[in-house]
Structures are given as structure tokens and as C-alpha cells.
Design an enzyme around this catalytic site. Sequence first.
Site, PDB file in Angstrom:
ATOM      1  N   ARG A 120      41.101  90.926  68.217  1.00 24.85           N
ATOM      2  CA  ARG A 120      42.524  90.826  67.844  1.00 24.85           C
ATOM      3  C   ARG A 120      43.159  89.602  68.509  1.00 24.85           C
ATOM      4  O   ARG A 120      42.866  89.306  69.668  1.00 24.85           O
ATOM      5  CB  ARG A 120      43.290  92.079  68.276  1.00 24.85           C
ATOM      6  CG  ARG A 120      42.890  93.298  67.494  1.00 24.85           C
ATOM      7  CD  ARG A 120      43.567  94.549  68.032  1.00 24.85           C
ATOM      8  NE  ARG A 120      42.584  95.598  68.198  1.00 24.85           N
ATOM      9  CZ  ARG A 120      42.739  96.660  68.973  1.00 24.85           C
ATOM     10  NH1 ARG A 120      43.843  96.832  69.671  1.00 24.85           N
ATOM     11  NH2 ARG A 120      41.786  97.566  69.067  1.00 24.85           N
ATOM     12  N   HIS A 137      47.233 103.001  74.643  1.00 24.55           N
ATOM     13  CA  HIS A 137      46.406 103.284  75.832  1.00 24.55           C
ATOM     14  C   HIS A 137      47.190 104.047  76.896  1.00 24.55           C
ATOM     15  O   HIS A 137      46.857 103.991  78.082  1.00 24.55           O
ATOM     16  CB  HIS A 137      45.894 101.981  76.521  1.00 24.55           C
ATOM     17  CG  HIS A 137      44.947 101.162  75.711  1.00 24.55           C
ATOM     18  ND1 HIS A 137      44.995  99.780  75.708  1.00 24.55           N
ATOM     19  CD2 HIS A 137      43.923 101.515  74.896  1.00 24.55           C
ATOM     20  CE1 HIS A 137      44.031  99.316  74.916  1.00 24.55           C
ATOM     21  NE2 HIS A 137      43.373 100.349  74.411  1.00 24.55           N
ATOM     22  N   GLU A 176      40.346 109.226  80.016  1.00 28.52           N
ATOM     23  CA  GLU A 176      41.359 109.735  79.083  1.00 28.52           C
ATOM     24  C   GLU A 176      41.069 111.182  78.695  1.00 28.52           C
ATOM     25  O   GLU A 176      41.987 111.974  78.515  1.00 28.52           O
ATOM     26  CB  GLU A 176      41.385 108.844  77.833  1.00 28.52           C
ATOM     27  CG  GLU A 176      42.014 107.484  78.118  1.00 28.52           C
ATOM     28  CD  GLU A 176      41.603 106.413  77.132  1.00 28.52           C
ATOM     29  OE1 GLU A 176      40.425 105.992  77.177  1.00 28.52           O
ATOM     30  OE2 GLU A 176      42.437 105.997  76.320  1.00 28.52           O
TER      31      GLU A 176
END
Length: 397
Positions: A240, A179, A384
Site C-alpha cells: 500500500r 489495528h 490480538e
Amino acid sequence: MKILVINCGSSSLKYQLFSMANEQVLAKGLVERIGLKGSVLTHQRGAEKYIIEDEIPDHEKAIALVIKAITDPNHGVLKSTDEIAAVGHRVVHGGEDFSGSVLITDEVKESLIRNIELAPLHNPPNIMGIEACQKIMPSLPQVGVFDTAFHQSMPAYAYVYGIPYDYYKKYKIRKYGFHGTSHKYVAERAAVMLKRPLNDLKIITCHLGNGASITAVKNGVSVDTSMGFTPLEGVMMGTRSGDLDPAIVFYLMEKEKWDFQQTNSFLNKQCGVLGLSGVSSDFRDIENAAIEDKNDRAQLALDRFAYAVKKYIGSYAAVLNGADAIVFTAGLGENSSSMRMKICSGLDFMGVKIDPDKNFTRGVEADVSTIDAKTKVFVIPTNEELMIARDTYDICK
Ligand code: AMP
């Protein structure tokens, strides 16, 4: 100058076309179900949306359709690809080879291929996207922007693990972090909001989405981050596990008679808030279940998640010797006022004070702390794609 930004997953492809003069998004879209039945491209120009259903067996066809959509006489925004100056690609893993964005050359591609073993799920589709663009637009420069690059500034004592050094040398086992493009973007925006130079600030950035990571940013560079050798380390996430005692893995393998693949899939796909709550991997569902159904396990998952993020914030406050700002970004960080409040409660020792009225902010840049808070709390929507476009522009202008 117009820049096309491409983010390729194994069966999906996101794109945005930027005009760099004003950093405006001219068009964007998403190709889904590449290589599967029911492939579809959703193209957006301003508020208008176009859905194109077609057979899309591979990334090359997906790119061809994207080009067709953006140059379409009816719903496109360009006359031809000649108006595009360069293509910027998101690349997940640059290993230790890249500490910044680079023009893709044959040598760079070789390195990306070498790094496949570090990111077997992510790097192959990224490479496919690059190769498809090279084939369809051979004269255009292609730039790689790496999720790992921002974290290459971590000191060795932060990135090595407590295993024999030989395995770092032999297999490159170390913390890489992910990230990075998002952490860098929000840290830069936080400096603007603080009206102070980034290279004079201590910022803790919390990217809390389906994947989640926390980063300690000192003077504009990453000095530590919660994700590690893979994106499995750190805070518990949607599916996760995040940090756990490694002995649990062997214990479960023995008890459940799992092989390597089953164990890997378990830790990546069945754990996190999904596994703990038994409700969903989506935080909205879990928040609803906790509030409306008074579901105890949903509440436990939220409490455990907030606790994990708070512990990282506390440890990074120690790493940085305090913090000027904590930033929340990504789906959960940008939208969930209750999660921000839960994470920040009890951090008054480091001058964190959230203003409940300001904290109702959703999805827009905002300072949600009280005026007298020593450590500011910001909500900053990540971008992003814009970072990829900027890096591509800087390399190709
Ligand atoms: P991302 O990976 O950045 O797209 O973030 C996805 C995660 O953000 C999912 O778990 C969503 O449930 C969560 N999210 C998005 N909007 C909200 C919201 N309004 N409240 C709580 N969680 C949200």
C-alpha cells in the site's frame, strides 16, 4: 471458561481456543483457500500439527471443520462444544457505532452490515464468520471485537479531514484507524514493563507488519493514529502506498487511463515497498536484496519506510508532548533489529537510545533501550487473539 476466537478473511479463517483460567491456548489453526480448489485446515494442539484436506466451499463448512477438529477424539481438546462458553470475532470496521467490544445482537449485526460500505473487503467475511457460528452453535453468545474501536477516543480535530464538514456528516468520511486491538494490547504490556499505571503514560505504538500503523496513546487511549478512513493512509506498507499527494491519483488516472477499480487496486496492491523496491512486499526479501545483492532500490525502499515511521514518531511525540516509550510490534517490528535501529537513529532529541546488544531480540518481550534512555524502546509481540478472548470473557462471564 473456554473461549473460541475467530478471525475470518475472505478466503481464510484463523482460530484459537483459550482456557481463560490461565489464558492458555488449548488449540489453534488456520483454514485456507475457502471457496477455492485445494482448501485445507491446519490444526495445532501444542507442538502437534494435523492437516485436514477437504472441500470447503464456504465459511459455514470451515467453522464446522474447526469444531470437528477441536472436538475430535484423537487430536481435539474438547469433548463437545458445550465446553465453549462464547465465541469472540475479530471485526475490522465498526464505524462510529462501537467504541468497545459488544455482544452480537440483531441490532449489532444490522450495524455491521451498514458498515460494509466502509470496509467492503473485510466486513463481509467477518459477518459470514459470525453467521456461520450462530448457525452451528446457536446457543453460544458471540462477541464482536473491532479493529477501529480503540481509536474512537480520538478528538474531532484529529479525525476530521480538511474537506467540507457536510461530507463527514453525509458519508462518514473521517479517520477511523485500524489495528486497534494490537495497539491497545502492546500499550497495556508497555505499562506493565514500565511498572507504571497506563493512565499516566504517553506511548507511541508502532505496528509494523505487512500492514503498518503508528498510534499515539495518551493515558491509555488512542489520541491519533496513522491509518485513516481506510487502511491505505499512513506509512508506506508492503503493497500500500500510504500517504501521498491526492493529486498524484488523478494525474496517474489520466496518464494511464485507469478507471476507479484499477486505481484502487494499484494503490493497495502494487505500491509500498513492493512498488518502490521492485523486489517483494516481504521485508525479509527486501533486507536480503539490500544487503546481499547491494540492490539500491531495495535499500531506497527500506530507507523510505524507516523515514516515514520516524516522521510519525516525531509528530506523535509533538502530539503527546514527549513519550515514555516507543513500542515495536508485528512481523517487522518484532523481528527486524536493523529496521528498529534505523527508525530510532537520530531520535536522541527525545531521549531515545537503543542498546545494540539488547536490540538483537527477536519475537520476545524486551526493553532494547539503554538504562539511561529517557524514552524506552520496547519490543512486544502482539497478541490480538488474547485481547479478543479477554473482551469476550469480560462480556460473557
Ligand atoms: P505481519 O503482517 O505482522 O505478519 O508481518 C509480516 C511482515 O513482517 C513481512 O513483511 C515480513 O517480511 C516481516 N518479517 C517477519 N519476520 C521478519 C524478520 N525476521 N526480519 C524482517 N522482517 C520480517
